[in-house]
Scaffold this motif. Structure first.
Motif, PDB file in Angstrom:
ATOM      1  N   ASN A  10       7.434 -15.655  -1.662  1.00  0.00           N
ATOM      2  CA  ASN A  10       7.521 -15.468  -0.220  1.00  0.00           C
ATOM      3  C   ASN A  10       7.959 -14.060   0.157  1.00  0.00           C
ATOM      4  N   ARG A  11       8.947 -13.521  -0.571  1.00  0.00           N
ATOM      5  CA  ARG A  11       9.462 -12.196  -0.211  1.00  0.00           C
ATOM      6  C   ARG A  11       8.422 -11.116  -0.437  1.00  0.00           C
ATOM      7  N   LEU A  12       7.809 -11.118  -1.629  1.00  0.00           N
ATOM      8  CA  LEU A  12       6.818 -10.083  -1.927  1.00  0.00           C
ATOM      9  C   LEU A  12       5.586 -10.232  -1.027  1.00  0.00           C
ATOM     10  N   LEU A  13       5.139 -11.497  -0.810  1.00  0.00           N
ATOM     11  CA  LEU A  13       3.955 -11.696   0.020  1.00  0.00           C
ATOM     12  C   LEU A  13       4.235 -11.289   1.461  1.00  0.00           C
ATOM     13  N   GLY A  14       5.478 -11.587   1.962  1.00  0.00           N
ATOM     14  CA  GLY A  14       5.845 -11.145   3.300  1.00  0.00           C
ATOM     15  C   GLY A  14       5.891  -9.629   3.395  1.00  0.00           C
ATOM     16  N   GLN A  15       6.371  -8.975   2.305  1.00  0.00           N
ATOM     17  CA  GLN A  15       6.383  -7.506   2.282  1.00  0.00           C
ATOM     18  C   GLN A  15       4.955  -6.961   2.384  1.00  0.00           C
ATOM     19  N   ALA A  16       3.999  -7.570   1.648  1.00  0.00           N
ATOM     20  CA  ALA A  16       2.617  -7.097   1.675  1.00  0.00           C
ATOM     21  C   ALA A  16       1.999  -7.299   3.056  1.00  0.00           C
ATOM     22  N   PHE A  17       2.180  -8.512   3.626  1.00  0.00           N
ATOM     23  CA  PHE A  17       1.626  -8.765   4.950  1.00  0.00           C
ATOM     24  C   PHE A  17       2.239  -7.835   5.991  1.00  0.00           C
ATOM     25  N   GLY A  18       3.565  -7.663   5.930  1.00  0.00           N
ATOM     26  CA  GLY A  18       4.229  -6.794   6.893  1.00  0.00           C
ATOM     27  C   GLY A  18       3.735  -5.365   6.793  1.00  0.00           C
TER      28      GLY A  18
ATOM     29  N   GLU B 172       0.551  11.933   8.131  1.00  0.00           N
ATOM     30  CA  GLU B 172       1.296  13.149   7.840  1.00  0.00           C
ATOM     31  C   GLU B 172       2.608  12.851   7.130  1.00  0.00           C
ATOM     32  N   LYS B 173       3.308  11.789   7.529  1.00  0.00           N
ATOM     33  CA  LYS B 173       4.614  11.493   6.958  1.00  0.00           C
ATOM     34  C   LYS B 173       4.565  10.350   5.964  1.00  0.00           C
ATOM     35  N   GLY B 174       3.375   9.893   5.589  1.00  0.00           N
ATOM     36  CA  GLY B 174       3.283   8.792   4.659  1.00  0.00           C
ATOM     37  C   GLY B 174       3.502   9.221   3.228  1.00  0.00           C
ATOM     38  N   THR B 175       4.034   8.327   2.430  1.00  0.00           N
ATOM     39  CA  THR B 175       4.279   8.618   1.006  1.00  0.00           C
ATOM     40  C   THR B 175       3.084   8.260   0.139  1.00  0.00           C
ATOM     41  N   GLY B 176       2.161   7.456   0.665  1.00  0.00           N
ATOM     42  CA  GLY B 176       1.011   7.045  -0.127  1.00  0.00           C
ATOM     43  C   GLY B 176       1.327   5.937  -1.100  1.00  0.00           C
ATOM     44  N   LEU B 177       2.474   5.261  -0.913  1.00  0.00           N
ATOM     45  CA  LEU B 177       2.846   4.181  -1.823  1.00  0.00           C
ATOM     46  C   LEU B 177       2.696   2.803  -1.195  1.00  0.00           C
ATOM     47  N   GLY B 178       2.526   2.748   0.147  1.00  0.00           N
ATOM     48  CA  GLY B 178       2.486   1.449   0.814  1.00  0.00           C
ATOM     49  C   GLY B 178       1.339   0.576   0.343  1.00  0.00           C
ATOM     50  N   LEU B 179       0.095   1.078   0.428  1.00  0.00           N
ATOM     51  CA  LEU B 179      -1.054   0.276   0.008  1.00  0.00           C
ATOM     52  C   LEU B 179      -1.069   0.053  -1.494  1.00  0.00           C
ATOM     53  N   ALA B 180      -0.535   1.007  -2.237  1.00  0.00           N
ATOM     54  CA  ALA B 180      -0.456   0.810  -3.684  1.00  0.00           C
ATOM     55  C   ALA B 180       0.449  -0.357  -4.014  1.00  0.00           C
ATOM     56  N   ILE B 181       1.605  -0.429  -3.302  1.00  0.00           N
ATOM     57  CA  ILE B 181       2.516  -1.556  -3.528  1.00  0.00           C
ATOM     58  C   ILE B 181       1.860  -2.858  -3.072  1.00  0.00           C
ATOM     59  N   VAL B 182       1.197  -2.842  -1.888  1.00  0.00           N
ATOM     60  CA  VAL B 182       0.516  -4.039  -1.394  1.00  0.00           C
ATOM     61  C   VAL B 182      -0.538  -4.513  -2.387  1.00  0.00           C
ATOM     62  N   ASN B 183      -1.358  -3.614  -2.888  1.00  0.00           N
ATOM     63  CA  ASN B 183      -2.411  -3.976  -3.843  1.00  0.00           C
ATOM     64  C   ASN B 183      -1.818  -4.559  -5.112  1.00  0.00           C
ATOM     65  N   LYS B 184      -0.665  -3.980  -5.559  1.00  0.00           N
ATOM     66  CA  LYS B 184      -0.004  -4.505  -6.771  1.00  0.00           C
ATOM     67  C   LYS B 184       0.507  -5.916  -6.526  1.00  0.00           C
ATOM     68  N   ILE B 185       1.094  -6.157  -5.337  1.00  0.00           N
ATOM     69  CA  ILE B 185       1.591  -7.499  -5.035  1.00  0.00           C
ATOM     70  C   ILE B 185       0.431  -8.501  -4.985  1.00  0.00           C
ATOM     71  N   ILE B 186      -0.657  -8.131  -4.337  1.00  0.00           N
ATOM     72  CA  ILE B 186      -1.812  -9.037  -4.226  1.00  0.00           C
ATOM     73  C   ILE B 186      -2.400  -9.338  -5.598  1.00  0.00           C
ATOM     74  N   GLU B 187      -2.528  -8.333  -6.437  1.00  0.00           N
ATOM     75  CA  GLU B 187      -3.058  -8.559  -7.781  1.00  0.00           C
ATOM     76  C   GLU B 187      -2.141  -9.446  -8.595  1.00  0.00           C
ATOM     77  N   ASP B 188      -0.799  -9.266  -8.431  1.00  0.00           N
ATOM     78  CA  ASP B 188       0.135 -10.138  -9.148  1.00  0.00           C
ATOM     79  C   ASP B 188      -0.001 -11.584  -8.702  1.00  0.00           C
ATOM     80  N   HIS B 189      -0.506 -11.810  -7.505  1.00  0.00           N
ATOM     81  CA  HIS B 189      -0.723 -13.172  -7.012  1.00  0.00           C
ATOM     82  C   HIS B 189      -2.141 -13.672  -7.309  1.00  0.00           C
ATOM     83  N   GLY B 190      -2.900 -12.934  -8.126  1.00  0.00           N
ATOM     84  CA  GLY B 190      -4.251 -13.374  -8.502  1.00  0.00           C
ATOM     85  C   GLY B 190      -5.281 -13.162  -7.422  1.00  0.00           C
ATOM     86  N   GLY B 191      -4.983 -12.290  -6.448  1.00  0.00           N
ATOM     87  CA  GLY B 191      -5.918 -12.056  -5.361  1.00  0.00           C
ATOM     88  C   GLY B 191      -6.552 -10.683  -5.431  1.00  0.00           C
ATOM     89  N   ARG B 192      -7.261 -10.332  -4.354  1.00  0.00           N
ATOM     90  CA  ARG B 192      -7.895  -9.021  -4.274  1.00  0.00           C
ATOM     91  C   ARG B 192      -7.814  -8.537  -2.829  1.00  0.00           C
TER      92      ARG B 192
END
Length: 729
Positions: free
Chosen positions: A607-615, A678-698
């Motif tokens: 729930n925590r990781l999936l909520g982080q990805a959705f958020g 401009e102020k993004g770190t470029g890690l948000g979607l990478a973290i989201v993609n990692k969470i989704i893949e860990d849940h067997g999704g795409r």
């Protein structure tokens, strides 16, 4: 096995055809003989009309037989195959018989008409009339002479009535003398009943005919009655005597027999001529019917003969055709009968049997080879289906000859659509590698490429191997390995190592810097009077920037040490509602829409990781809309959060009408440190993609559909495995 017994012979003769044909033939012969005048039956008008009727009936019979024969031929042709040769032979026989018959019939009718025209014409009629008149004139002259002589003799006889009464002998001498003087064959006195009273004694040894009683009764007047010649050449005359009551003078004279005979012949000929002239139309019709009847008879006979010959000639050929059709269906156990009397057809049948035997042997060899090839193919397909790599077979023309299921999935193609097409058209990303494989004299070429299918970028390792040493006719095997996860794992591992180092090296001095800035502000904040605003601004900036750097370091730390998810059975709708609510309350310039359905969407999630990805996804959508709102491009922002179940999958979609995603290389947004802000770190979607893949999704990054506020913005689609509940049995 098709043989002569299995081939149906057409029974084209209708019932009673032979008897009717013989009846027609007899009618034709009798009619012809009668019309030619060979029999005792004269071709009178009545006889000719009977002949016309009989031949008309015969023609109707022949027409019926022809129709019945033709109908049966058509019936057999429609029911049986390969009857063209049979029909052709029958037609040839019919033409050979009918064409000459028709020509002869037409020629005969023309000749008959010309002959009748030459016989029956006014000139011939005039000649015959003149000849008859000449003969009649000769006879009439002799008759008139006899009548004059008889009249003179009766006058003299009346003058010698006393002699008759007194001396019959002397009277007989005088009568003999007078008859001889007048060149009579006989002269006598007869009573009204024909009894001879006195006759001249002429020595001519002739038996003279008795006087006809009819002539006596007709001679009651003063004029003599002429007795025509009849069947003899004698002319007689009878006259009543005036002086001798109830006595008649009967005289006989001979006429030239040849002249009289010629007159009779001319009279008979004239009768025949007149009969022919009056019966001309009937005669022409009768002969026309005879010729038509004969033509139809010959035609029908020729058709029947042609059918019989065709059965004899075509039957072996049809047996061969039937056997060939059996061979075409795969029956190689067939043979045709061979007869020595068939000649060339028999030789052809023997050759056909030899050919079928060879085909049977070759078919057996080919079947065995095919079975072996199929066994090898099944083994190869089993091997290829068991490997994760995609395999594509390419022929010498550069066209796809085959591919396995992993290759279909990697390239998002269907095997039926790809077969026979150029590989560079179906898989254009390998065009350069394929060209190098054909140019360089190397057995294989390898290269790593990137492809995008349905918005998903994948990294592939492609190897092209040439199967044949001959480069001109070489075929190729293309091996495709999906190394997307491997590359991503290497990249993530490298970036995680970098993140740990950065977090360690940066986080250590951040705390002293922040503490020093706060101490300076507390220690010297009351002392500094001049430029106090600048002092406060500088210390606040230091503290704020240190906080920002701290949060960035925390993101590095989070990315470097992503926790393993703790899975529990969760309704994804609940997690999605909570994540959406946290973003909604912080932004009142955006209208949020929801479509979660009524059924629960259960799955094994953290729930925590999936909520982080959705958020993170919803927050990115909100920030994208904020940017275009500030630029005045749109007046109102919209975000649609949707969750649906599709079979064994859960689909979560977030749509916005913000600035959207880049059209090129958008898959790189999933890599660490790649961002469009401009102020993004470029890690948000990478973290989201990692969470989704860990849940067997795409995760799929698409453009917003056209029916969503004009098609502006982006569509982020997340697909997860669904936990399907099963009721207890």
């Amino acid at each position: 096995m098709p043989d002569s017994k299995s081939i149906v012979k057409p029974q084209v003769l209708p019932k009673g055809a032979l008897g009717m044909t013989l009846l027609v033939l007899a009618t034709t012969i009798v009619s012809f003989v009668v019309m030619m005048g060979i029999t005792s039956i004269s071709p009178t008008k009545a006889v000719t009309q009977v002949i016309i009727g009989a031949n008309a009936v015969s023609i109707l019979i022949l027409i019926y037989l022809s129709y019945a024969t033709l109908r049966k031929l058509i019936f057999f042709k429609s029911k049986e195959k390969n009857r063209d040769l049979h029909t052709s032979i029958t037609i040839i026989f019919a033409l050979i018989a009918s064409i000459p018959s028709i020509i002869v019939a037409c020629f005969s009718l023309i000749v008959l008409d010309n002959r009748l025209n030459s016989w029956i014409n006014p000139e011939n009629n005039q000649i015959i009339d003149m000849s008859i008149k000449a003969a009649q004139s000769y006879t009439e002259d002799n008759a008139q002479s006899l009548l004059s002589t008889t009249l003179s003799m009766v006058i003299e006889l009346d003058q010698r009535r006393l002699l008759y009464n007194l001396d019959r002998g002397a009277f007989s001498d005088w009568l003999t003398y007078d008859a001889d003087r007048n060149n009579l064959l006989g002269a006598s006195l007869v009573k009204s009943n024909g009894e001879v009273v006195v006759s001249a004694r002429l020595f001519n040894d002739l038996t003279l005919p008795a006087v006809p009683l009819k002539a006596i009764s007709g001679a009651a007047g003063e004029r003599p009655v002429l007795i025509p010649p009849g069947a003899t050449n004698l002319v007689g005359a009878v006259i009543k005597t005036q002086a001798l009551p109830d006595l008649y003078l009967y005289t006989i004279r001979s006429v030239d027999a040849s002249a009289l005979n010629n007159m009779r012949i001319m009279t008979d000929n004239n009768k025949e001529y007149q009969l022919l002239a009056s019966n001309r139309a009937n005669t022409q019709i009768a002969y026309a019917l005879l010729y038509t009847e004969l033509t139809l008879l010959l035609l029908l006979t020729a058709v029947w003969t042609g059918i019989a010959v065709a059965n004899r000639v075509v039957q072996p050929i049809r047996v061969l055709i039937g056997a060939a059709e059996e061979v075409a269906t795969g029956n190689f156990d067939i043979s045709v009968p061979v007869k020595g009397s068939d000649g060339d057809i028999g030789a052809l049948s023997q050759t056909f049997n030899n050919m079928v035997g060879q085909l049977k042997t070759q078919h057996h060899d080919l079947t065995s080879a095919k079975d072996e090839i199929d066994e090898r193919r099944r083994f190869t397909e089993a091997v290829l289906s068991g490997v994760t790599a995609g395999v594509i077979s390419v022929n010498a023309n550069g066209e796809i000859a085959g591919l396995n299921r992993p290759a279909e999935n990697m390239l998002d193609i269907n095997v039926s659509d790809a077969l026979g097409k150029p590989v560079t058209t179906v898989f254009p990303e390998i065009s350069e590698i394929f060209a190098l494989a054909g140019i360089h004299d190397r057995s294989s070429s390898r290269r790593q490429i990137s492809i995008t299918r349905n918005g998903v970028a994948r990294s592939l390792n492609v190897q092209i191997t040439r199967e044949d040493a001959d480069t001109r006719n070489a075929s190729f095997v293309v091996t495709v390995d999906d190394i997307t996860d491997l590359v991503a794992a290497h990249r993530s591992s490298a970036w995680a190592d970098v993140a740990r180092r950065i977090a360690h090296e940066i986080k250590n001095p951040l705390t002293p810097i922040q503490l020093s800035a706060e101490r300076i502000r507390r220690r010297y904040g009351k002392v500094i009077v001049e430029d106090r605003a600048i002092f406060d601004q500088c210390t606040d900036t230091i503290i704020r920037q240190v906080g920002d750097i701290g949060r960035m370091v925390d993101e590095f730390s989070d990315f470097a040490r992503m926790p393993k998810p703790q899975f529990t059975t969760t309704n994804v709708v609940d997690v999605l509602k909570d994540a959406s609510f946290l973003v909604e309350i912080s932004n009142n310039r955006i209208t949020f829409e929801h479509d979660f359905g009524d059924e629960p969407l259960l799955g094994n999630f953290d729930n925590r990781l999936l909520g982080q990805a959705f958020g993170n996804i919803i927050k990115n959508a909100s920030e994208s809309i904020d940017g275009v709102l500030e630029q005045g491009i749109i007046d109102q922002g919209y975000i649609l959060v949707r969750a649906t179940g599709a079979g064994s999958s859960i689909m979560v979609e977030v749509l916005d009408n913000g600035k959207g995603l880049p059209s090129e290389n958008r898959h790189q947004l999933l890599e660490p440190y790649v961002t469009t802000r401009e102020k993004g770190t470029g890690l948000g979607l990478a973290i989201v993609n990692k969470i989704i893949e860990d849940h067997g999704g795409r995760l799929e990054m698409l453009d917003a559909p056209t029916n969503f506020h004009g098609g502006r913005g982006a569509l982020m689609r997340m697909v997860f495995p669904r936990l399907v509940e099963t009721s207890a049995a």
